[in-house]
Design a protein around this motif. Structure first.
Motif, PDB file in Angstrom:
ATOM      1  N   GLN A 242       1.154  -1.254   0.012  1.00  0.00           N
ATOM      2  CA  GLN A 242       0.332   0.541   0.226  1.00  0.00           C
ATOM      3  C   GLN A 242       0.973   1.535  -0.363  1.00  0.00           C
ATOM      4  O   GLN A 242      -0.058   2.366  -0.485  1.00  0.00           O
ATOM      5  CB  GLN A 242      -1.178   0.001   1.096  1.00  0.00           C
ATOM      6  CG  GLN A 242      -2.312  -1.141   0.869  1.00  0.00           C
ATOM      7  CD  GLN A 242      -2.979  -0.890   1.975  1.00  0.00           C
ATOM      8  OE1 GLN A 242      -2.833  -0.543   2.881  1.00  0.00           O
ATOM      9  NE2 GLN A 242      -4.003  -1.905   2.137  1.00  0.00           N
ATOM     10  N   ARG A 243       2.360   1.107   0.137  1.00  0.00           N
ATOM     11  CA  ARG A 243       3.078   2.526   0.444  1.00  0.00           C
ATOM     12  C   ARG A 243       3.632   2.850  -0.981  1.00  0.00           C
ATOM     13  O   ARG A 243       3.887   3.747  -1.222  1.00  0.00           O
ATOM     14  CB  ARG A 243       4.000   1.929   0.503  1.00  0.00           C
ATOM     15  CG  ARG A 243       5.393   1.107   0.188  1.00  0.00           C
ATOM     16  CD  ARG A 243       6.232   0.709   1.743  1.00  0.00           C
ATOM     17  NE  ARG A 243       5.119  -0.018   2.002  1.00  0.00           N
ATOM     18  CZ  ARG A 243       5.627  -1.008   3.183  1.00  0.00           C
ATOM     19  NH1 ARG A 243       7.481   0.056   4.419  1.00  0.00           N
ATOM     20  NH2 ARG A 243       5.722  -1.615   4.229  1.00  0.00           N
ATOM     21  N   PHE A 244       3.298   1.878  -2.766  1.00  0.00           N
ATOM     22  CA  PHE A 244       3.727   1.803  -3.587  1.00  0.00           C
ATOM     23  C   PHE A 244       1.961   1.949  -3.853  1.00  0.00           C
ATOM     24  O   PHE A 244       0.994   1.783  -4.112  1.00  0.00           O
ATOM     25  CB  PHE A 244       4.963   0.875  -3.946  1.00  0.00           C
ATOM     26  CG  PHE A 244       5.464   0.725  -3.160  1.00  0.00           C
ATOM     27  CD1 PHE A 244       6.688   1.107  -3.843  1.00  0.00           C
ATOM     28  CD2 PHE A 244       6.006   0.217  -2.553  1.00  0.00           C
ATOM     29  CE1 PHE A 244       8.236   1.420  -3.034  1.00  0.00           C
ATOM     30  CE2 PHE A 244       7.217  -0.418  -1.627  1.00  0.00           C
ATOM     31  CZ  PHE A 244       8.146   0.182  -1.990  1.00  0.00           C
ATOM     32  N   GLN A 245       2.302   3.113  -5.652  1.00  0.00           N
ATOM     33  CA  GLN A 245       1.287   2.863  -6.273  1.00  0.00           C
ATOM     34  C   GLN A 245       1.618   1.944  -7.179  1.00  0.00           C
ATOM     35  O   GLN A 245       2.937   1.983  -8.383  1.00  0.00           O
ATOM     36  CB  GLN A 245       1.502   4.360  -7.051  1.00  0.00           C
ATOM     37  CG  GLN A 245       0.428   4.149  -8.090  1.00  0.00           C
ATOM     38  CD  GLN A 245       0.383   5.380  -9.000  1.00  0.00           C
ATOM     39  OE1 GLN A 245       0.755   6.798  -8.650  1.00  0.00           O
ATOM     40  NE2 GLN A 245      -0.630   5.797 -10.567  1.00  0.00           N
ATOM     41  N   VAL A 246       1.226   0.361  -7.374  1.00  0.00           N
ATOM     42  CA  VAL A 246       1.205  -0.177  -7.976  1.00  0.00           C
ATOM     43  C   VAL A 246       0.428  -0.564  -9.620  1.00  0.00           C
ATOM     44  O   VAL A 246      -0.577  -0.351  -9.213  1.00  0.00           O
ATOM     45  CB  VAL A 246       1.015  -2.135  -7.453  1.00  0.00           C
ATOM     46  CG1 VAL A 246       1.478  -2.416  -8.511  1.00  0.00           C
ATOM     47  CG2 VAL A 246       1.710  -1.915  -5.646  1.00  0.00           C
ATOM     48  N   SER A 247       1.067  -0.398 -10.970  1.00  0.00           N
ATOM     49  CA  SER A 247       0.476  -1.222 -11.737  1.00  0.00           C
ATOM     50  C   SER A 247       0.139  -1.834 -12.135  1.00  0.00           C
ATOM     51  O   SER A 247      -1.093  -2.135 -13.055  1.00  0.00           O
ATOM     52  CB  SER A 247       0.988   0.129 -12.722  1.00  0.00           C
ATOM     53  OG  SER A 247       2.418  -0.433 -13.405  1.00  0.00           O
ATOM     54  N   ARG A 248       0.888  -2.915 -12.420  1.00  0.00           N
ATOM     55  CA  ARG A 248       0.525  -4.317 -12.371  1.00  0.00           C
ATOM     56  C   ARG A 248       1.453  -5.042 -11.302  1.00  0.00           C
ATOM     57  O   ARG A 248       2.535  -4.986 -11.249  1.00  0.00           O
ATOM     58  CB  ARG A 248       1.308  -4.449 -13.212  1.00  0.00           C
ATOM     59  CG  ARG A 248       0.846  -6.087 -14.217  1.00  0.00           C
ATOM     60  CD  ARG A 248       1.471  -5.580 -15.768  1.00  0.00           C
ATOM     61  NE  ARG A 248       3.015  -5.154 -16.292  1.00  0.00           N
ATOM     62  CZ  ARG A 248       3.669  -6.562 -16.948  1.00  0.00           C
ATOM     63  NH1 ARG A 248       3.383  -7.695 -17.475  1.00  0.00           N
ATOM     64  NH2 ARG A 248       5.213  -6.034 -17.048  1.00  0.00           N
ATOM     65  N   PHE A 249       0.302  -6.020 -11.208  1.00  0.00           N
ATOM     66  CA  PHE A 249       0.907  -8.156 -10.231  1.00  0.00           C
ATOM     67  C   PHE A 249       1.091  -8.689 -11.454  1.00  0.00           C
ATOM     68  O   PHE A 249       0.207  -9.865 -12.319  1.00  0.00           O
ATOM     69  CB  PHE A 249      -0.363  -8.032  -9.405  1.00  0.00           C
ATOM     70  CG  PHE A 249       0.967  -9.062  -8.607  1.00  0.00           C
ATOM     71  CD1 PHE A 249       1.573  -8.793  -7.080  1.00  0.00           C
ATOM     72  CD2 PHE A 249       0.018 -10.399  -8.501  1.00  0.00           C
ATOM     73  CE1 PHE A 249       1.924  -9.482  -6.511  1.00  0.00           C
ATOM     74  CE2 PHE A 249       0.758 -11.430  -8.282  1.00  0.00           C
ATOM     75  CZ  PHE A 249       1.661 -11.245  -7.002  1.00  0.00           C
ATOM     76  N   ILE A 250       2.483  -9.300 -11.077  1.00  0.00           N
ATOM     77  CA  ILE A 250       2.917 -10.406 -12.415  1.00  0.00           C
ATOM     78  C   ILE A 250       2.847 -11.730 -11.460  1.00  0.00           C
ATOM     79  O   ILE A 250       3.715 -11.629 -10.635  1.00  0.00           O
ATOM     80  CB  ILE A 250       4.248  -9.403 -13.023  1.00  0.00           C
ATOM     81  CG1 ILE A 250       4.551  -8.392 -14.007  1.00  0.00           C
ATOM     82  CG2 ILE A 250       4.490 -10.700 -13.478  1.00  0.00           C
ATOM     83  CD1 ILE A 250       5.422  -8.366 -14.027  1.00  0.00           C
ATOM     84  N   ALA A 251       2.044 -12.700 -11.550  1.00  0.00           N
ATOM     85  CA  ALA A 251       2.536 -14.124 -10.938  1.00  0.00           C
ATOM     86  C   ALA A 251       3.599 -14.557 -11.152  1.00  0.00           C
ATOM     87  O   ALA A 251       3.744 -15.178 -12.149  1.00  0.00           O
ATOM     88  CB  ALA A 251       1.250 -14.495 -11.171  1.00  0.00           C
ATOM     89  N   ALA A 252       4.758 -15.194 -10.428  1.00  0.00           N
ATOM     90  CA  ALA A 252       5.628 -16.026 -11.246  1.00  0.00           C
ATOM     91  C   ALA A 252       5.983 -17.252  -9.995  1.00  0.00           C
ATOM     92  O   ALA A 252       6.046 -16.400  -8.261  1.00  0.00           O
ATOM     93  CB  ALA A 252       6.590 -15.528 -12.081  1.00  0.00           C
ATOM     94  N   GLY A 253       6.136 -18.039 -10.724  1.00  0.00           N
ATOM     95  CA  GLY A 253       7.008 -18.782  -9.768  1.00  0.00           C
ATOM     96  C   GLY A 253       8.576 -19.497  -9.423  1.00  0.00           C
ATOM     97  O   GLY A 253       9.316 -18.806  -9.987  1.00  0.00           O
ATOM     98  N   SER A 254       8.877 -20.094  -8.261  1.00  0.00           N
ATOM     99  CA  SER A 254      10.272 -20.292  -8.073  1.00  0.00           C
ATOM    100  C   SER A 254      11.710 -18.262  -8.156  1.00  0.00           C
ATOM    101  O   SER A 254      10.797 -17.624  -7.600  1.00  0.00           O
ATOM    102  CB  SER A 254      10.735 -21.181  -8.934  1.00  0.00           C
ATOM    103  OG  SER A 254      11.164 -20.467  -9.993  1.00  0.00           O
TER     104      SER A 254
END
Length: 262
Positions: free
Chosen positions: A175-187
């Motif tokens: 919440q302290r950042f402005q996030v434009s996109r979340f990328i899900a990735a493994g490992s």
């Protein structure tokens, strides 16, 4: 030892993993409730044997051996090996698993190789020479090029996070950042995406072990990034006799591309 030798070791382990990937492999559960397959064990055997030949005086802390209680004494320099990081991704066959080999000196990751065999991508980095990415065709690396973290200027950040782990704690911290996109990735792919400028942040507010992070951390640092605990200290390695946790267990951490974000 030269980095080309470690790259060859990782690619050889990856080839064995891919051989098993195409079979009806069995899955068992370790004492810590994490899954393990014959691919984990076969890849670790290849890596440990090769490192023993290439650097016989350097201790090797490898995940499956450590899980069985086989943990050597560690000096100022030692290897951390996760032969198949992302076992859940391997089991579900989504391709997002990696071979990780990291070298630690004086508590810091100074050299690392991360190979994603199902994706045909490989990353490596060293403190003295920077970080790189390439494609693997057969057992040869092509399209090798240097990589660097990207600056954080702009309206929003791209955040990469675990496909198999996450939760409200990460959402709250972000919440302290402005996030434009979340990328899900493994490992350990998450470290590599930040290192190659494909993402800005990777917060991990869950349990990890040093062999999970050492190789990716080395690559990210070589690319100009930084990995910090939530207290703002650099993530360190060789943590033994911890009063609050087991040997080699990590605290929560955040991997930053642009160090200014820290």
């Amino acid at each position: 030892m030269v980095i080309e030798e470690l790259l060859a070791v990782a690619i050889a382990a990856g080839a064995e993993i891919l051989r098993i990937y195409d079979t009806d492999f069995a899955v068992r559960v370790k004492d810590d409730s994490s899954p393990v397959t014959e691919a984990d064990e076969a890849a670790e055997a290849i890596i440990v044997e090769a490192l023993g030949r290439l650097a016989p005086d350097v201790a090797i802390v490898a995940e499956e051996a450590a899980s069985a209680g086989q943990i050597p004494a560690t000096d100022k320099s030692f290897f951390l090996v996760d032969p198949l990081d992302g076992s859940k991704e391997f089991i579900t066959r989504n391709g997002e698993f990696t071979v990780n080999i990291g070298l630690i000196e004086d508590g810091a990751p100074v050299l690392g190789v991360v190979y994603a065999p199902a994706l045909g991508r490989i990353w490596w980095g060293a403190r003295e020479s920077g970080a790189f990415h390439g494609r693997v065709l057969g057992r040869a690396i092509s399209d090798s090029q240097p990589i660097r973290v990207r600056g954080s200027a702009g309206t929003g950040l791209d955040v990469v996070g675990s496909r198999s782990h996450g939760g409200s704690d990460v959402d709250g911290w972000l919440q302290r950042f402005q996030v434009s996109r979340f990328i899900a990735a493994g490992s350990s792919l998450k470290f590599c995406l930040v290192a190659s400028g494909e993402a800005d942040l990777y917060p991990r507010l869950g349990r990890t072990m040093e062999w999970d992070t050492a190789a990716g951390d080395a690559i990210l640092r070589a690319a100009g990034g930084r990995v910090e605990t939530l207290l703002g200290d650099l993530l360190c390695y060789g943590k033994r006799n911890q009063a609050h946790d087991t040997d080699f267990a990590n605290p929560h951490f955040v991997a930053f591309g642009d160090p200014a974000l820290a």
